[in-house]
Each structure stands twice: as structure tokens, then as C-alpha cells.
Design an enzyme around this catalytic site. Structure first.
Site, mmCIF file in Angstrom:
data_model
loop_
_atom_site.group_PDB
_atom_site.id
_atom_site.type_symbol
_atom_site.label_atom_id
_atom_site.label_comp_id
_atom_site.label_asym_id
_atom_site.label_seq_id
_atom_site.Cartn_x
_atom_site.Cartn_y
_atom_site.Cartn_z
ATOM 1 N N PRO A 216 -0.046 11.495 -12.295
ATOM 2 C CG PRO A 216 1.468 11.651 -14.058
ATOM 3 C CD PRO A 216 1.134 12.239 -12.733
ATOM 4 C CD GLU A 217 -4.495 7.134 -10.496
ATOM 5 O OE1 GLU A 217 -5.032 6.036 -10.663
ATOM 6 O OE2 GLU A 217 -4.962 8.021 -9.760
ATOM 7 C CE LYS B 69 0.496 5.106 -9.522
ATOM 8 N NZ LYS B 69 0.418 5.749 -8.208
ATOM 9 N NE ARG C 166 -3.172 10.190 -2.305
ATOM 10 C CZ ARG C 166 -2.851 9.617 -3.449
ATOM 11 N NH1 ARG C 166 -2.735 10.341 -4.528
ATOM 12 N NH2 ARG C 166 -2.647 8.328 -3.525
#
Ligand SMILES: [Zn+2]
Length: 301
Positions: free
Chosen positions: A2-3, A61, A267
């Protein structure tokens, strides 16, 4: 992971659900999520009973649950950590790891974590700012965030713009999703050298990151996988508004060119190849001017 917008959604849900409530009992159902509490799971549970939560806080975060006595419970959401507020008689969802019961009854606070990379730890004196979070830069939603100072720090770096955006010490809260969205909005390729950014472009990309995260927050965050939910177990819908992230092959919302996916730091990066052109290759070292008498042999193999 999650950001900022997703963590802020969780923080707001917790703020409404636990602030000012006194803990009567903590039950640790699996020791792994409290492994950072070195005296052990029983000590973690015993040391929290009788204390009262203040309003949950966040930087970037990172989320923590301050206690009114000045300590805090630091929450590492990791890849799959979730908080839920459920009635005590509601069945436990799979992978429930820690339960908090309160003097005033329902709802209970439940920490759920499938993969258990995250967890909870006690941060002595951490109510204001846990020591574990002190090195993290302020995020753009922080009232004390200084945009001009962040722009100066960005331009002083010698790296690519996306790496800089992901650097949580420079500006916190931005991860892969909102970095790609901000770079698309600012029409910048992820490899743009930070030291070559004008002040105006560096300001534009940080402003774009702030705006895209604000918009995502308004949509309840991005449900990039089924593990991310708010304290009611439902997820946000900003993923329907993403311009480039996860949109490989779909048309750029601005120019219609198919979005491209490229490997980046183990990524992926998503960009429009037309709106976000690669920076021109740097001049090869052999093109540097030579002084008379200098060796003419190149060191470039
Ligand atoms: Zn485009």
C-alpha cells in the site's frame, strides 16, 4: 505494498474506530506478527492491556497507533497486513493474527496478515514520531511538507527521477503506482536524470504526485490486489482511473499510443512511449575534449 492513499484510508478508518478507547485485552493468535517485540507475544499482550489509544498517525506509508501515555504501537502493513473493526461475535476472517478488545465493547480491532511480512511492535515514546520512522521524509499531505525544499533535494540527487520519487527519505508515501502516474502526468520518462530537471519540472512532478494521490484518496485508494482493504473489508476503486500503471497495451488517455511496460528495479514501469520519451543518451566518455599530450587511448571498452 500500500502507498500513501491506501494507508491514509486505513488510518482514517482506525481514527474513527479506536481513538480514545481503552484496551482491556490483547490476544496474539500467531507469534510471527509480533516478532519485533523481543520480550515475546505474551509480554506484548500484557503490556498493552489497560492502555488507551490516541488518534492514529501516519508518515508516508508508515502507520502508528499512539497510546495516550506517549508510547505507540507501530504497524507494519508489509505486503498483506490489514486492520479490521468487527463485532466480537463476528467470525474471524482467515489469517487473523492479533485481537484487541476494548472496555466499551464492540467493535474489536483485528490485525489480519496472510503473508506475515508485516506486524505490530511497541514503540516506547513513539506517540509523536516513532524512532523507527524518524528517518522517513515528510509526505506531501503533511502540513509541514516544504515543496521548495523537496524540489531542491530532488535536484541535488544524481539519479533517475523515478528512483528519486521512490526514495522515502526524500519524499515519502510514493510507491510504484503513484510514481508511474505522476511521471505520466508530468510527461517525464522514469530515467530522466534528476540533476537535469529544471526547478519548474521538478515542481511539476512532485505536484503531480500529490494530486494523483489526493485523487486516489478520494476514491478510497487503489485496490491493486485483493489483500488491500479498508477497516470495513471493502476496497477502493482508483484503479479504474489509472492512466498507465497496469495498463500495458491500452491506449494512452492523452495521445492514444499503446502504454508500454518495462522492467525497472526488479518490478515494472509503465509509460506512454510518445508522451514520456527516453532522455537522450549521455555523450560517451570518448567524446570528451582532449588536452594536447593526453593519452588518446579510451578507457571505454
Ligand atoms: Zn501518450
Amino acid at each position: 505494498m500500500p502507498e500513501l492513499p491506501e494507508v491514509e484510508v486505513v488510518r482514517r478508518g482506525l481514527a474513527a474506530g479506536i481513538t480514545g478507547r481503552r484496551i482491556t485485552a490483547v490476544e496474539v493468535l500467531h507469534p510471527r506478527p509480533v516478532r519485533r517485540h523481543l520480550p515475546g507475544a505474551d509480554d506484548f499482550a500484557a503490556s498493552l492491556a489497560g492502555r488507551t489509544f490516541a488518534e492514529p498517525r501516519r508518515r508516508g506509508k508508515y502507520l502508528w497507533l499512539p497510546l495516550t501515555d506517549g508510547d505507540a504501537v507501530l504497524a507494519h502493513l508489509g505486503m498483506s497486513g490489514q486492520f479490521r473493526l468487527d463485532p466480537a461475535d463476528a467470525p474471524l476472517v482467515p489469517n487473523t493474527r492479533v485481537l484487541f478488545r476494548f472496555a466499551d465493547g464492540d467493535p474489536e480491532l483485528r490485525f489480519v496478515d496472510q503473508r506475515m511480512f508485516g506486524g505490530l511492535s511497541l514503540s516506547p515514546g513513539g506517540a509523536e514520531l516513532p524512532a523507527e520512522v524518524a528517518h522517513i521524509g515528510r509526505d506531501p499531505f503533511d502540513p509541514e511538507f516544504d515543496l521548495a525544499a523537496a524540489v531542491a533535494r530532488l535536484r541535488a540527487k544524481r539519479t533517475g527521477i523515478k528512483r528519486a520519487l521512490l526514495d522515502q527519505q526524500l519524499v515519502s508515501g510514493i510507491g510504484n503506482i503513484y510514481a508511474d502516474e505522476a511521471l505520466w502526468a508530468a510527461r517525464l520518462h522514469y530515467a530522466w536524470p534528476t540533476q537535469a530537471l529544471t526547478r519548474a519540472r521538478a515542481t511539476a512532478v512532485l505536484t503531480a504526485a500529490t494530486e494523483v494521490m489526493r485523487s486516489a484518496l478520494g476514491h478510497g485508494g487503489t485496490s491493486f490486489d485483493s489483500l488491500y482493504v479498508n477497516v470495513n473489508g471493502s476496497s477502493g476503486y482508483f484503479d479504474r482511473s489509472l492512466a498507465v500503471y497496469g495498463q500495458e497495451g491500452r491506449p494512452c488517455p492523452r495521445c492514444g499510443t499503446p502504454i508500454r511496460r518495462e522492467p525497472f528495479m526488479n518490478r515494472s514501469s509503465f509509460r506512454c512511449p510518445r508522451c514520456q520519451r527516453a532522455p537522450r543518451a549521455q555523450a560517451p566518455r570518448t567524446a570528451a575534449p582532449r588536452t594536447p599530450g593526453a593519452r588518446t587511448g579510451s578507457t571505454v571498452g
